[in-house]
Design a protein around this motif. Sequence first.
Motif, PDB file in Angstrom:
ATOM      1  N   PHE B  35      70.890  43.839  41.400  1.00 56.37           N
ATOM      2  CA  PHE B  35      69.919  44.361  42.027  1.00 56.37           C
ATOM      3  C   PHE B  35      68.335  43.857  41.946  1.00 56.37           C
ATOM      4  N   ALA B  39      66.719  40.588  44.465  1.00 56.19           N
ATOM      5  CA  ALA B  39      65.276  41.654  44.929  1.00 56.19           C
ATOM      6  C   ALA B  39      63.886  40.763  44.509  1.00 56.19           C
ATOM      7  N   LEU B  48      62.267  32.208  55.380  1.00 56.56           N
ATOM      8  CA  LEU B  48      62.338  33.894  55.263  1.00 56.56           C
ATOM      9  C   LEU B  48      63.812  34.261  55.877  1.00 56.56           C
ATOM     10  N   ARG B  49      64.236  32.992  56.181  1.00 51.96           N
ATOM     11  CA  ARG B  49      66.135  33.529  55.837  1.00 51.96           C
ATOM     12  C   ARG B  49      66.901  33.684  55.302  1.00 51.96           C
ATOM     13  N   ARG B  51      64.917  34.316  52.344  1.00 57.19           N
ATOM     14  CA  ARG B  51      64.723  36.305  51.275  1.00 57.19           C
ATOM     15  C   ARG B  51      64.935  37.190  52.174  1.00 57.19           C
ATOM     16  N   GLN B  52      65.656  37.094  53.663  1.00 57.05           N
ATOM     17  CA  GLN B  52      66.028  38.440  54.620  1.00 57.05           C
ATOM     18  C   GLN B  52      67.681  38.552  53.615  1.00 57.05           C
ATOM     19  N   SER B  55      67.764  39.358  50.263  1.00 57.35           N
ATOM     20  CA  SER B  55      67.365  41.663  50.107  1.00 57.35           C
ATOM     21  C   SER B  55      68.414  41.432  50.388  1.00 57.35           C
ATOM     22  N   ARG B  56      68.983  41.317  51.416  1.00 55.90           N
ATOM     23  CA  ARG B  56      70.616  42.171  51.578  1.00 55.90           C
ATOM     24  C   ARG B  56      71.769  42.187  50.904  1.00 55.90           C
ATOM     25  N   ALA B  58      71.059  42.250  47.947  1.00 59.34           N
ATOM     26  CA  ALA B  58      70.996  43.257  46.666  1.00 59.34           C
ATOM     27  C   ALA B  58      70.960  44.734  47.463  1.00 59.34           C
ATOM     28  N   ALA B  59      70.832  44.925  48.232  1.00 55.26           N
ATOM     29  CA  ALA B  59      71.204  46.383  48.790  1.00 55.26           C
ATOM     30  C   ALA B  59      72.918  46.625  48.831  1.00 55.26           C
ATOM     31  N   LEU B  62      73.289  48.219  45.416  1.00 54.72           N
ATOM     32  CA  LEU B  62      73.657  49.276  45.184  1.00 54.72           C
ATOM     33  C   LEU B  62      74.517  49.805  45.921  1.00 54.72           C
TER      34      LEU B  62
END
Lengths: 237, 237
Positions: B35, B39, B48-49, B51-52, B55-56, B58-59, B62
């Motif tokens: 994670f 992240a 940005l895409r 990055r999004q 990030s998703r 990674a989430a 968890l």
Amino acid sequence: MSDAEHASPLTLPTADHADAVELLGLVAYTELASFGRLAGDAAHAPTLRQRQALSRLAAAMLDRQERVLVRVDELGGDPADCMTAFDGLFDDFDARTRPSTWWEGILKGYVGQGVADDFCLLAAQGLDERSRDVVVEALTQDTPSQRYAPVIADAAAADPVLASRLALWGRRLVGEALGVVGVVLAQRPALARLVAAGIDATAEAASNGPAPATQSWVFSRLTAEHSRRMDRLGLAA
Amino acid sequence: MSDAEHASPLTLPTADHADAVELLGLVAYTELASFGRLAGDAAHAPTLRQRQALSRLAAAMLDRQERVLVRVDELGGDPADCMTAFDGLFDDFDARTRPSTWWEGILKGYVGQGVADDFCLLAAQGLDERSRDVVVEALTQDTPSQRYAPVIADAAAADPVLASRLALWGRRLVGEALGVVGVVLAQRPALARLVAAGIDATAEAASNGPAPATQSWVFSRLTAEHSRRMDRLGLAA
């Protein structure tokens, strides 16, 4: 004549969908940025338990962002593109407020995200009811700030030197954060319109007569909220 | 006499709950580490895409960890403490494999997490059925590696210099990752027991006679999986 005076005094001004998508895009971008910051704080947390807790808060933030993006889709916006206008918005703020300790990083999250969330909540007052509910729920339910306030407050109470350093750091942070808000208000007319509509609705509700100028009203509200937030930490604002 | 030879040839050896909690703790710790790494990669993604998307991922990792910790609780273990024994496990690996580019970071995740997951899946063969299902589901369903393989493969196919650098980097990564596995096998008898039980079950199923020595068997399996993984990227293993 201000934007607010264009609005009918008897109805809640409703921003059009494009304005709503723009604010939702800002909220989504802010949550993505907070996710990255919290995950970074987690990686450097002093204990494994804090690392786990902060990681979980970060992941929960992205779950809330998902619901904001669903609303963007409902309004006909593009969930992948709605954040593009804000790409890099916090780069300057971040460069000017590099934490030198883990506590400074945690307070940065608390203050920076607090100001950003408060600004979005003010602007959300100009949204349609459903969008407003989505934003309010995303930004006020079980936020990392709420969870972390007691942790910072306890540490500050136990260490007066830390408390005085953090108080100073908090003033620096809020000044820089308000700078970002000023940039957003100046560069994003849709968001200024939503804020003005929200002020108008608020002034109307309070029968206070004409709404004040947007930026000074926003800054005074955000500063007052910041003071309350620092009070909760036992730190001088 | 090896651990495996203690096990009955006719029944699947079942590790006791403490051993299961230890492996589940390793899986949970690995997911927490992944994670943080994902992240961090997200924060530095070129677009940005990406990055999004990172990030998703990674989430979501968890969220899967949460289900592993639920199983720890079911077995009478402590979800907050079960990772403690592994705190810092990857620090040395991380210090020795600092990526110098974003692509090196992405490949590090692909290789490092691949080896870690494969090791946990081998050890999971010695678990009770329900725990094994939880681990297999957590480590094989829609993993970041699966999602990112095509991205790395496309970039490598388009840039032979990048491809040759990444191939070299991949060999370095797998060597360091196997070093961590060796440490875990030497220092955590519970995990060595689970792996041995899993080997025994596998050897039994294949009627191959006595199981081979644990570490060499593990290394050969992990190396073979690594080669397949690099093949999927079009990189020389």
